[in-house]
Design an enzyme around this catalytic site. Structure first.
Site, short mmCIF file in Angstrom:
data_model
loop_
_atom_site.label_atom_id
_atom_site.label_comp_id
_atom_site.label_asym_id
_atom_site.label_seq_id
_atom_site.Cartn_x
_atom_site.Cartn_y
_atom_site.Cartn_z
CG ASN A 1 -2.26 -0.68 0.88
OD1 ASN A 1 -2.41 -1.24 -0.19
ND2 ASN A 1 -3.20 -0.65 1.80
CB CYS B 1 -6.63 1.10 2.66
SG CYS B 1 -7.88 -0.01 3.33
P1 NAD Z 1 -15.25 -1.95 7.47
O1 NAD Z 1 -15.18 -0.82 8.41
O2 NAD Z 1 -15.99 -1.79 6.19
O3 NAD Z 1 -15.86 -3.23 8.19
C1 NAD Z 1 -15.39 -3.70 9.41
C2 NAD Z 1 -16.54 -4.42 10.11
O4 NAD Z 1 -16.02 -5.08 11.26
C3 NAD Z 1 -17.65 -3.49 10.60
O5 NAD Z 1 -18.89 -3.88 10.06
C4 NAD Z 1 -17.61 -3.64 12.12
O6 NAD Z 1 -18.88 -3.54 12.74
C5 NAD Z 1 -17.04 -5.02 12.29
N1 NAD Z 1 -16.43 -5.27 13.60
C6 NAD Z 1 -15.64 -4.46 14.33
N2 NAD Z 1 -15.28 -5.06 15.48
C7 NAD Z 1 -15.86 -6.30 15.47
C8 NAD Z 1 -15.84 -7.39 16.37
N3 NAD Z 1 -15.14 -7.35 17.51
N4 NAD Z 1 -16.54 -8.50 16.04
C9 NAD Z 1 -17.25 -8.55 14.90
N5 NAD Z 1 -17.29 -7.56 14.01
C10 NAD Z 1 -16.60 -6.43 14.29
O7 NAD Z 1 -13.74 -2.37 7.18
P2 NAD Z 1 -13.09 -2.85 5.80
O8 NAD Z 1 -12.96 -1.71 4.87
O9 NAD Z 1 -13.76 -4.09 5.36
O10 NAD Z 1 -11.61 -3.21 6.29
C11 NAD Z 1 -11.36 -4.27 7.17
C12 NAD Z 1 -9.85 -4.49 7.26
O11 NAD Z 1 -9.36 -4.89 5.97
C13 NAD Z 1 -9.05 -3.24 7.62
O12 NAD Z 1 -7.95 -3.63 8.38
C14 NAD Z 1 -8.58 -2.71 6.28
O13 NAD Z 1 -7.39 -1.97 6.38
C15 NAD Z 1 -8.35 -3.98 5.50
N6 NAD Z 1 -8.51 -3.86 4.05
C16 NAD Z 1 -9.53 -3.10 3.55
C17 NAD Z 1 -9.71 -3.02 2.16
C18 NAD Z 1 -10.81 -2.19 1.57
O14 NAD Z 1 -10.81 -2.01 0.35
N7 NAD Z 1 -11.75 -1.65 2.33
C19 NAD Z 1 -8.86 -3.73 1.31
C20 NAD Z 1 -7.83 -4.52 1.88
C21 NAD Z 1 -7.68 -4.58 3.25
C1 UGA Z 2 -6.20 0.28 -2.20
C2 UGA Z 2 -5.28 -0.68 -2.93
O1 UGA Z 2 -5.30 -0.42 -4.33
C3 UGA Z 2 -5.67 -2.13 -2.67
O2 UGA Z 2 -4.74 -3.01 -3.28
C4 UGA Z 2 -5.70 -2.37 -1.17
O3 UGA Z 2 -6.13 -3.68 -0.89
C5 UGA Z 2 -6.64 -1.38 -0.52
O4 UGA Z 2 -6.21 -0.03 -0.83
C6 UGA Z 2 -6.63 -1.52 0.96
O5 UGA Z 2 -5.68 -1.93 1.55
O6 UGA Z 2 -7.68 -1.16 1.48
P1 UGA Z 2 -8.63 1.28 -2.66
O7 UGA Z 2 -8.30 2.18 -1.53
O8 UGA Z 2 -9.93 0.59 -2.68
O9 UGA Z 2 -7.50 0.13 -2.75
O10 UGA Z 2 -8.56 2.11 -4.00
P2 UGA Z 2 -7.47 2.53 -5.09
O11 UGA Z 2 -8.08 2.30 -6.41
O12 UGA Z 2 -6.14 1.96 -4.85
O13 UGA Z 2 -7.43 4.11 -4.86
C7 UGA Z 2 -6.98 4.66 -3.65
C8 UGA Z 2 -6.91 6.17 -3.78
O14 UGA Z 2 -5.86 6.55 -4.65
C9 UGA Z 2 -8.18 6.82 -4.34
O15 UGA Z 2 -8.44 8.02 -3.65
C10 UGA Z 2 -7.82 7.13 -5.78
O16 UGA Z 2 -8.51 8.24 -6.30
C11 UGA Z 2 -6.33 7.44 -5.65
N1 UGA Z 2 -5.58 7.18 -6.89
C12 UGA Z 2 -5.50 5.93 -7.39
C13 UGA Z 2 -4.94 8.24 -7.52
O17 UGA Z 2 -5.00 9.40 -7.07
N2 UGA Z 2 -4.21 7.97 -8.66
C14 UGA Z 2 -4.11 6.72 -9.18
O18 UGA Z 2 -3.42 6.56 -10.22
C15 UGA Z 2 -4.77 5.67 -8.53
#
Ligand code: NAD
Ligand code: UGA
Length: 480
Positions: A209, A261
């Site tokens: 990331n 993230c």
């Molecule tokens: P989110 O906030 O959308 O969802 C998290 C959920 O966990 C919530 O619904 C919350 O109520 C629940 N929760 C919290 N504490 C809990 C508990 N003790 N028991 C059961 N449920 C509980 O979060 P997200 O965006 O899905 O991200 C989750 C993790 O994955 C984070 O660490 C994030 O950094 C990572 N991640 C997110 C993305 C993404 O695109 N959003 C991508 C890759 C990794």
């Molecule tokens: C990002 C990573 O791409 C995922 O691989 C990772 O799993 C995730 O974070 C995470 O850990 O949650 P995401 O945040 O969903 O995914 O979206 P991206 O498409 O990566 O964009 C992130 C931000 O960067 C956005 O605000 C987007 O507008 C910006 N961005 C992206 C730019 O400004 N320029 C680019 O060329 C690409």
């Protein structure tokens, strides 16, 4: 068919649960958020993610996917327990592990048989060991547990496709056999699998990331240079990206990265590094450049509009990126706050995140569509590059604006066409050439004696669209 439990029904948990169910496993999704579980049971998605509703519906129908708030029920038959809870930033920049710790303690209290716990949340190095310690501390019987780190790399807006077609799947554990067993669950994806140690797996996620965020800040810095020197950052990115070692991805200059993230993960890695006695200067620069991308919008607006007090500014797009309703750390929130602090009136429109926006930015006037947004606006800013904004009736948009100032924070429009339409068009990194670049090049203003050709630098011709910023605020005198 395996029995899986996924803890946390957010973007990652819901996607993971629904995809594993679709691969033929029996999945119980658990969340402590009762309304969220109720709405899932009623077939309503708590988040906007393309394709998710259909995937969930199909697997619920075939009894492969169920929802609960009850740990005892969720763990009863589970062999594998995925943790996908949120890990937001603490005030000091470190990752807040309260939700992870609470989930681990709840698992321990309801543990009845041996389990593999797989951590999908993004967590600092050492958090896998912390989970193992919490389990050991809270468990009420001798059931054994192995902890595997399996970081998730999906993006919001394309979560399902990313989950099902990953570039790689990473596993790390102190128990290699447990990691192998978890890897088996992914075999139907035919993805590249990497098994490493626990801490390395945890760091791979942050490093990935942070690197992607670095690419974005790099191109944003280049964009600022392009603006000064009259180059076009879109073409610079294209030219750079053709080199396979660089690649074109993540080189779109814009308003800086947002979302749940990149901002928190770069901060957490910087915090972790500093705490370990390192000097994470690159990560600090990445964050500083990102913050500056928000400010440059305010500077540009002031260049053309002067004092922003009482000016009406429309934000086209509010989600942190297209195809999601997520507004966590969205550029729109920062920019709206900055504009409001300058005394401007801020309006907003987004195709899907209006309900989220109403909560996140209660002072903002939300509009029905882009044309209503543009009405009597002194400037419109493209904040999120939704596809539907690419085909707007721009003449209609312009007619309803008080001043035809369009700040294209995502470079979705063609500068020449916008010029023809009569917009004052301000792209990102697309030329506000300086009048004279001789000083930058350190070229002597006079040609070398005897040579009249080749050595004199032509005075740089400003592009048509750049005239706007040269007149600054006085351009609008008499038009209010
Ligand atoms: P989110 O906030 O959308 O969802 C998290 C959920 O966990 C919530 O619904 C919350 O109520 C629940 N929760 C919290 N504490 C809990 C508990 N003790 N028991 C059961 N449920 C509980 O979060 P997200 O965006 O899905 O991200 C989750 C993790 O994955 C984070 O660490 C994030 O950094 C990572 N991640 C997110 C993305 C993404 O695109 N959003 C991508 C890759 C990794
Ligand atoms: C990002 C990573 O791409 C995922 O691989 C990772 O799993 C995730 O974070 C995470 O850990 O949650 P995401 O945040 O969903 O995914 O979206 P991206 O498409 O990566 O964009 C992130 C931000 O960067 C956005 O605000 C987007 O507008 C910006 N961005 C992206 C730019 O400004 N320029 C680019 O060329 C690409």
């Amino acid at each position: 068919m395996r029995n899986l439990c996924v803890i946390g029904a957010g973007y990652v948990g819901l996607t993971t649960g629904a995809c594993f169910a679709d691969l033929g496993n029996r999945v119980t999704l658990l969340d402590i958020d009762e309304p969220r579980i109720q709405s899932l049971r009623a077939g309503q998605m708590p988040i906007y993610e393309p394709g998710l509703e259909e995937l969930v519906r199909r697997n619920v129908k075939f009894d492969r996917l169920t929802f609960t708030t009850d740990y005892a029920e969720a763990l009863a038959d589970a062999e594998f327990v995925f943790i996908a809870v949120n890990t937001p930033s603490r005030a000091d920049g470190g990752a807040d592990l309260r939700y992870l710790q609470s989930a681990a303690a709840s698992i321990a209290r309801h543990l009845t048989h041996p389990l593999i716990i797989i951590n999908k949340s993004t967590v600092p190095v050492g958090a896998g060991d912390l989970v193992a310690d919490i389990i050991a501390q809270h468990k009420r019987n001798g059931a054994t547990v192995s902890v595997v780190s399996n970081p998730e790399f999906l993006r919001e807006g394309s979560a399902i496709a990313d989950f099902l077609n990953p570039d790689r799947v990473v596993f790390g554990s102190r128990d290699p056999e447990a990691a192998q067993r978890v890897a088996q669950l992914y075999l139907p994806l035919r993805a590249r699998i990497m098994i490493t140690d626990l801490r390395t797996a945890e760091l791979i996620k942050y490093a990935s990331n942070a690197f992607l965020a670095t690419k974005i800040s790099f191109i944003n810095e280049i964009a600022a240079i392009c603006e000064k020197l009259g180059a076009d950052v879109k073409e610079v990115a294209e030219g750079m990206g053709l080199d396979k070692r660089i690649g074109r991805a993540m080189l779109d200059a814009g308003l800086g990265y947002g979302g749940s993230c990149f901002p928190k993960d770069v901060k957490a890695l910087e915090h972790m590094a500093a705490a370990a006695g390192c000097h994470p200067q690159l990560l600090r620069a990445v964050m500083e450049i990102n913050q500056d991308q928000r400010w440059q919008i305010i500077r540009k607006l002031k260049d053309v509009l002067g004092d922003l007090r009482g000016k009406s500014i429309g934000l086209l797009g509010l989600a942190f990126k297209p195809n999601t309703d997520d507004m966590r750390e969205a550029a729109s929130v920062d920019i709206a706050q900055m504009l409001q602090a300058e005394g401007a009136r801020v309006k907003g429109y987004d195709p899907v995140s209006m309900a989220v926006a109403a909560k996140a930015m209660p002072e903002m006037l939300l509009c029905e569509d882009p044309y209503e947004l543009a009405e009597r606006c002194d400037a419109v800013i493209v904040v999120t590059e939704w596809n539907e904004f690419k085909q707007l009736d721009l003449e209609r948009l312009k007619r309803s604006m008080k001043k035809p100032v369009l700040v294209d924070g995502r470079n979705i429009y063609d500068p020449e066409k916008m010029d023809e339409l009569g917009f004052i068009y301000l792209g990102t990194g697309r030329g506000y050439p300086m009048d004279d670049i001789t000083s930058i090049l350190s070229v002597h203003p006079e040609p070398v004696e005897g040579s009249q050709r080749g050595s004199r630098l032509h005075r740089h011709q400003p592009l048509g669209r750049a005239h706007a910023v040269q007149g600054h605020a006085d351009l609008w005198q008499g038009r209010d």
